[in-house]
Design an enzyme around this catalytic site. Structure first.
Site, PDB file in Angstrom:
ATOM      1  CG  LEU A  11      -2.047  -1.091   1.099  1.00  0.00           C
ATOM      2  CD1 LEU A  11      -2.867  -1.114   2.391  1.00  0.00           C
ATOM      3  CD2 LEU A  11      -2.950  -0.856  -0.105  1.00  0.00           C
ATOM      4  CG  ASN A  33       1.795  -2.123   3.613  1.00  0.00           C
ATOM      5  OD1 ASN A  33       2.055  -1.908   2.422  1.00  0.00           O
ATOM      6  ND2 ASN A  33       2.607  -1.760   4.599  1.00  0.00           N
ATOM      7  CE  LYS A 183       5.472   0.879 -16.758  1.00  0.00           C
ATOM      8  NZ  LYS A 183       6.657   1.283 -16.016  1.00  0.00           N
ATOM      9  CG  HIS A 186       6.103   2.558 -21.459  1.00  0.00           C
ATOM     10  ND1 HIS A 186       6.541   3.165 -20.294  1.00  0.00           N
ATOM     11  CD2 HIS A 186       4.980   3.228 -21.824  1.00  0.00           C
ATOM     12  CE1 HIS A 186       5.731   4.154 -19.979  1.00  0.00           C
ATOM     13  NE2 HIS A 186       4.767   4.202 -20.890  1.00  0.00           N
ATOM     14  CE1 TYR A 191      14.304   5.478 -17.559  1.00  0.00           C
ATOM     15  CE2 TYR A 191      16.635   6.006 -17.720  1.00  0.00           C
ATOM     16  CZ  TYR A 191      15.579   5.491 -17.001  1.00  0.00           C
ATOM     17  OH  TYR A 191      15.788   4.999 -15.747  1.00  0.00           O
ATOM     18  NE  ARG A 288      16.486   9.738 -17.151  1.00  0.00           N
ATOM     19  CZ  ARG A 288      15.310   9.379 -16.702  1.00  0.00           C
ATOM     20  NH1 ARG A 288      15.205   8.775 -15.522  1.00  0.00           N
ATOM     21  NH2 ARG A 288      14.210   9.590 -17.420  1.00  0.00           N
TER      22      ARG A 288
END
Length: 470
Positions: A11, A33, A183, A186, A191, A288
């Site tokens: 959570l 959690n 993903k 993606h 980036y 980066r």
């Protein structure tokens, strides 16, 4: 108490928002959690008065779910996911579905699916994009795993996904780690997109001296045209925000030191393994890394020479337009590289990825959502086996129209000493791909000279070697 339709473990904000999204779409949700106080707080505040059942142990969590049980894990990628799975296993029955919704490495997903499948359990890896807002209002979802498992969970995930033109931004990607692989790429494209926007900002700011208000106007205008996208929209909004302490544009008081979580690097490693060029994404990752070397850069700025002072005396609007075209053309390169990587991975892993579907589910909910994606979908509808996005008539026409401005923007950046590594890498990719003959003939001669690696000839078939020292 009636059993819940689905359960979620973890959570943090993304987990909480996904739970609230599911509940708002008519599903009852059990939550767990590791820290019970977090569960209690969520149930008492954001989850109060909703069909959300807090649980205080893994056993209670599993028992609260309707069969076949569907449970989603939203914890930090890596060992934490394995630890949660190990806690769940003693309480599960055959046919139950365990779903990892974090940014896990696709090879970990493949390993987990194989291990759980051997126990008669279903495991899925679902890529979730859209950040906190997307999780709450409708993310882009990239599910991978067995088709049987997908049929069990699809009614929930297709309903909570973002909706564009009446279509959910959620389609089955393929078996094993396909969802998490999509993903991952993606995020690699993300980036690239972000770095390209930053380089456009750098040229406009450092060469033309545009201030925050003018930059807002430029990006807001761009967002009304071909570059219409979530990232351009938020960039325009960023330039409007003032710092409450100094009243300066907030962007000007943010330290130029970027972070990253690893998915960009994973994309590069996969591209190397597949023998695919992703130079735009590579430049973005390296940018980066260089940004994180802030202290070194401060020292270097006092030692290394800058170019001679450069003053741009051309038409300001023409340079703004040139930067826009450079951004658009470079963006095409980033996506072309990403979809080429998809093609190679799909072939290796037998995923049978549908490139049109991928473009479709990225149109809403996710960070790289853009009007531009409709054009990618149309391109793959025209030719599902297209070798490279650049070869589609629509995109090749754009590259023809933008090429002169693309080169002009980069040449100005070079003269002014403004670093534009992703712009440059994108143009180099285009120039290399479009040339019938590259200087690799000399490279092969060098390899044969020092290592007898042989070469082929242009005038006859066969493999040849030369004793160069004779």
């Amino acid at each position: 108490m009636n059993p819940s339709d689905i359960g979620l473990i973890g959570l943090a904000v993304m987990g909480e928002n996904l739970v609230l999204n599911m509940e708002s779409k008519g599903f009852s949700v059990s939550v767990y959690n590791r820290t019970t106080e977090v569960t209690e707080k969520f149930a008492a505040k954001r989850g109060a008065g909703k069909r959300i059942s807090p649980t205080r142990s893994i056993e209670e969590f599993v028992e609260s779910l309707g069969k076949p049980r569907k449970m989603m894990i939203m914890v930090k990628a890596g060992s934490a996911v394995d630890a949660v799975i190990d806690q769940l296993l003693p309480h599960l029955d055959k046919g139950d579905v365990v779903i990892d919704g974090g940014n896990s490495l696709y090879t970990d997903t493949e390993r987990r699916e194989e291990a759980l499948s051997a126990k008669g359990l279903n495991f899925m890896g679902i890529g979730v994009s859209g950040g906190e807002e997307g999780a709450l209002k409708g993310p882009s979802l990239m599910p991978g795993g067995t088709k049987e498992a997908w049929e069990i969970v699809s009614p929930i995930f297709r309903k909570i996904a973002a909706q564009v033109d009446g279509e959910p931004c959620c389609r089955y990607m393929g078996s094993g780690g396909a969802g998490h692989y999509v993903k991952m790429v993606h995020n690699g494209i993300e980036y690239g997109d972000m770095q390209l926007i930053c380089e456009a900002y750098a040229i406009l700011h450092d060469v033309l001296g545009l201030g925050a208000d003018e930059l807002h106007e430029v990006f807001d205008t761009w967002n009304k045209g071909d570059l219409d996208s979530f990232l351009i929209e938020i960039t325009a909004n960023i330039f409007r925000r003032k710092d409450s302490e100094t009243d300066k544009p907030l962007v000007d008081v943010i330290l130029d030191k970027a972070g990253q979580k690893g998915t960009g690097k994973w994309t590069l490693l996969s591209a190397i393994e597949q023998g695919v060029v992703v130079s735009t994404i590579n430049a973005a990752v390296e940018a980066r890394v260089l940004s994180s070397m802030k202290e070194q850069r401060v020292r270097a700025s006092k030692i290394l020479p800058a170019p001679s002072p450069f003053k741009y005396d051309g038409d300001r609007q023409k340079l703004i337009d040139a930067v826009r075209d450079a951004l658009y053309a470079s963006k095409i390169m980033s996506y072309a590289q990403g979809f080429t990587l998809f093609a190679a991975a799909s072939k290796q892993f037998n995923w049978n990825l549908n490139f049109g579907d991928i473009a479709t589910i990225w149109r809403g909910g996710c960070i790289i959502r853009a009007k531009f994606l409709n054009r990618i979908k149309e391109a793959f509808d025209r030719n599902p086996q297209m070798e490279n996005l650049m070869l589609d008539p629509f995109f090749s026409a754009i590259l023809k129209e933008t090429q002169a401005n693309w080169r002009h923007a980069i040449s100005i950046a070079i003269q002014a000493g403004v670093a534009a590594p992703a712009f440059g890498a994108s143009l180099a990719y285009f120039d290399s791909y479009r040339q019938e003959r590259l200087p690799a003939n000399l490279l092969q001669a060098q390899r044969d000279y020092f290592g007898a690696h042989t070469y082929e000839r242009v005038d006859k078939p066969g493999v040849f070697h030369t004793e160069w020292l004779q």
